[in-house]
Design a protein around this motif. Structure first.
Motif, mmCIF file in Angstrom:
data_model
loop_
_atom_site.group_PDB
_atom_site.id
_atom_site.type_symbol
_atom_site.label_atom_id
_atom_site.label_comp_id
_atom_site.label_asym_id
_atom_site.label_seq_id
_atom_site.Cartn_x
_atom_site.Cartn_y
_atom_site.Cartn_z
ATOM 1 N N PRO A 231 -45.604 -4.121 -2.002
ATOM 2 C CA PRO A 231 -45.637 -3.623 -3.380
ATOM 3 C C PRO A 231 -47.039 -3.697 -3.952
ATOM 4 N N ASP A 232 -47.319 -2.834 -4.907
ATOM 5 C CA ASP A 232 -48.618 -2.830 -5.576
ATOM 6 C C ASP A 232 -48.734 -3.970 -6.580
ATOM 7 N N LEU A 233 -47.589 -4.450 -7.053
ATOM 8 C CA LEU A 233 -47.573 -5.532 -8.041
ATOM 9 C C LEU A 233 -46.271 -6.301 -7.880
ATOM 10 N N VAL A 234 -46.370 -7.625 -7.865
ATOM 11 C CA VAL A 234 -45.190 -8.496 -7.824
ATOM 12 C C VAL A 234 -45.154 -9.287 -9.124
ATOM 13 N N ILE A 235 -44.025 -9.225 -9.826
ATOM 14 C CA ILE A 235 -43.945 -9.814 -11.156
ATOM 15 C C ILE A 235 -42.851 -10.872 -11.229
ATOM 16 N N ASP A 236 -43.218 -12.015 -11.797
ATOM 17 C CA ASP A 236 -42.250 -13.065 -12.134
ATOM 18 C C ASP A 236 -41.671 -12.717 -13.498
ATOM 19 N N SER A 237 -40.372 -12.404 -13.534
ATOM 20 C CA SER A 237 -39.746 -11.969 -14.791
ATOM 21 C C SER A 237 -39.038 -13.099 -15.518
ATOM 22 N N THR A 238 -39.375 -14.347 -15.183
ATOM 23 C CA THR A 238 -38.785 -15.480 -15.897
ATOM 24 C C THR A 238 -39.038 -15.339 -17.395
ATOM 25 N N SER A 239 -40.253 -14.950 -17.771
ATOM 26 C CA SER A 239 -40.570 -14.604 -19.158
ATOM 27 C C SER A 239 -40.559 -13.085 -19.262
ATOM 28 N N SER A 240 -39.518 -12.545 -19.881
ATOM 29 C CA SER A 240 -39.400 -11.089 -19.950
ATOM 30 C C SER A 240 -40.548 -10.469 -20.750
ATOM 31 N N GLU A 241 -41.022 -11.166 -21.772
ATOM 32 C CA GLU A 241 -42.120 -10.626 -22.582
ATOM 33 C C GLU A 241 -43.417 -10.544 -21.771
ATOM 34 N N ALA A 242 -43.700 -11.608 -21.033
ATOM 35 C CA ALA A 242 -44.916 -11.612 -20.214
ATOM 36 C C ALA A 242 -44.828 -10.553 -19.119
ATOM 37 N N ALA A 243 -43.659 -10.425 -18.527
ATOM 38 C CA ALA A 243 -43.464 -9.428 -17.474
ATOM 39 C C ALA A 243 -43.639 -8.020 -18.014
ATOM 40 N N ASP A 264 -26.409 -7.446 -10.610
ATOM 41 C CA ASP A 264 -25.346 -7.104 -11.564
ATOM 42 C C ASP A 264 -25.507 -7.831 -12.900
ATOM 43 N N SER A 265 -26.620 -8.518 -13.106
ATOM 44 C CA SER A 265 -26.853 -9.228 -14.368
ATOM 45 C C SER A 265 -26.922 -8.240 -15.526
ATOM 46 N N LEU A 266 -26.089 -8.436 -16.529
ATOM 47 C CA LEU A 266 -26.095 -7.559 -17.696
ATOM 48 C C LEU A 266 -27.432 -7.648 -18.433
ATOM 49 N N ASP A 267 -27.942 -8.854 -18.559
ATOM 50 C CA ASP A 267 -29.206 -9.041 -19.277
ATOM 51 C C ASP A 267 -30.366 -8.357 -18.561
ATOM 52 N N VAL A 268 -30.399 -8.488 -17.242
ATOM 53 C CA VAL A 268 -31.487 -7.887 -16.476
ATOM 54 C C VAL A 268 -31.432 -6.362 -16.563
ATOM 55 N N GLU A 290 -18.075 -7.564 -16.086
ATOM 56 C CA GLU A 290 -17.971 -7.101 -17.473
ATOM 57 C C GLU A 290 -18.573 -5.704 -17.605
ATOM 58 N N GLN A 291 -18.381 -5.086 -18.774
ATOM 59 C CA GLN A 291 -18.930 -3.758 -18.997
ATOM 60 C C GLN A 291 -20.415 -3.834 -19.321
ATOM 61 N N TRP A 292 -21.148 -2.756 -18.967
ATOM 62 C CA TRP A 292 -22.568 -2.692 -19.259
ATOM 63 C C TRP A 292 -22.812 -2.718 -20.763
ATOM 64 N N ARG A 293 -24.014 -3.200 -21.141
ATOM 65 C CA ARG A 293 -24.440 -3.174 -22.541
ATOM 66 C C ARG A 293 -25.879 -2.655 -22.597
ATOM 67 N N PHE A 294 -26.052 -1.467 -23.177
ATOM 68 C CA PHE A 294 -27.375 -0.865 -23.270
ATOM 69 C C PHE A 294 -27.673 -0.487 -24.717
ATOM 70 N N ASP A 295 -28.951 -0.546 -25.077
ATOM 71 C CA ASP A 295 -29.402 -0.218 -26.423
ATOM 72 C C ASP A 295 -29.411 1.301 -26.599
ATOM 73 N N PRO A 296 -28.533 1.855 -27.442
ATOM 74 C CA PRO A 296 -28.464 3.313 -27.581
ATOM 75 C C PRO A 296 -29.714 3.926 -28.181
#
Length: 363
Positions: A231-243, A264-268, A290-296
């Motif tokens: 990959p061109d970039l590998v990212i640690d997404s533990t902090s979603s804002e930093a990622a 299958d993580s809903l948050d991810v 569970e069902q998906w949850r997305f920001d419309p």
């Protein structure tokens, strides 16, 4: 195995005999093939996350059943009414869906679109390793319509994971990148068995590729690939804002063109959607309870596309095999002896495990 070796009456196999219990090793009759099918001598069989779901009873199959749906091996018998030019000795892999009924609305749709049946969308299809016997056995009956030839350079243990994990992430990439420009940025979110292959396919297709995961072992796995496919970039997404900030910097503020989410993580999945550029595409490959949850609002104002993707068709998998042969795509494989199948779930659930587990069925 010599092509003309006599097929025995009995074979070793592993079965699910009770949900949530270890697989049991048994000796059973070698299956008889219908006139239109092939008998496969299984050399390697993969273990996949969905095999764990089958073991837990999520697919409500009739027991006992032989699990696993990632077979690679050699054709040892060809039904007299088989379509195609199959012959004994062909090195092949087989997809899990088979035997289109030709009568349902799914089959009618396939005929209208492609002038041939597609067992993937048949409403009455068989599903090896899910509802019908799979490949944790020495022999398996396969459908020529969903069987593909393997490159001679590809070992069986490498071929097996491609028949589900590879086919799934490859199919998702084909759909997501259908209209992308060369060099666009593609993110693979979740670097396990699917994601590890997804990175390599994305690079082989000519896209700048980002690997994203919270786990250190997964991020390490992202770079354990053949030369030229890292990959061109590998990212640690533990902090979603930093990622997200890293991704915006890498894409010069534009965002990702396509994201293949292999969890299958809903948050991810919800977070991955926010990373897309205007008109971006996200393919969700997980099956959450569970069902998906997305920001419309993000979906509407950025004109985003969210799509699902089933395992790729046989034609798509043949294209995948060409890329595998040309670019040297490989899985991170741990070989499991057939006698160790009853403990394979324990190995899979080990937190330090990475890559794919493949059972060596035959030498």
């Amino acid at each position: 195995m010599p092509v003309n070796q006599q097929i025995p009456l009995q074979m070793k196999a592993a079965q699910i005999r009770e949900y949530n219990k270890p697989y049991e090793l048994v000796s059973i009759e070698v299956p008889k093939i219908p006139d239109h099918e092939l008998l496969l001598r299984v050399y390697a069989a993969g273990f996949c996350h969905s095999d764990l779901q089958v073991l837990h009873g999520q697919f409500a199959c009739k027991l006992p059943m032989i699990p696993s749906h990632e077979p690679a091996g050699v054709i040892v018998q060809v039904g007299p009414k088989c379509s195609g030019s199959w012959k004994e000795g062909d090195r092949v892999g087989a997809l899990n869906f088979k035997n289109a009924c030709s009568q349902c609305t799914g089959c009618a749709l396939a005929l209208r679109r492609h002038n041939k049946l597609d067992p993937r969308i048949c409403e009455n299809r068989e599903m090896a390793g899910f509802k019908n016997d799979g490949c944790f056995a020495e022999y398996m009956v396969v459908d020529p319509a969903t069987t593909v030839l393997l490159p001679e350079s590809l070992p069986f243990d490498q071929a097996a994971p491609l028949m589900c994990a590879g086919a799934t992430v490859w199919g998702a990439l084909e759909k997501a990148t259908a209209t992308l420009e060369s060099g666009a940025v593609v993110a693979i979110v979740g670097i396990g068995g699917l994601g590890h292959l997804g990175i390599q396919f994305s690079k082989a297709m000519g896209y700048r590729t980002i690997a994203i995961d919270t786990r250190e072992a997964a991020r390490s796995l992202a770079s354990e690939v053949p030369a030229g496919l890292s990959p061109d970039l590998v990212i640690d997404s533990t902090s979603s804002e930093a990622a997200a900030a890293q991704i915006l910097e890498f894409t010069q503020g534009e965002g990702i063109a396509a994201a293949i989410v292999c969890t299958d993580s809903l948050d991810v999945n919800s977070w991955a959607l926010t990373l897309l550029r205007f008109g971006g595409v996200m393919v969700a490959l997980g099956l959450p309870p569970e069902q998906w949850r997305f920001d419309p609002s993000i979906m509407v104002f950025r004109e985003l596309v969210i799509m699902g993707s089933y395992v790729a068709s046989a034609d798509s998998v043949r294209r995948m095999m060409e890329v595998v042969e040309r670019s040297g795509v490989r899985s991170h494989v741990t070989i499991v002896a057939f006698s160790d199948i009853p403990t394979i779930v324990e190995s899979y659930q080990d937190g330090a495990f990475k890559g794919r587990l493949v059972v060596q069925v035959a030498e």
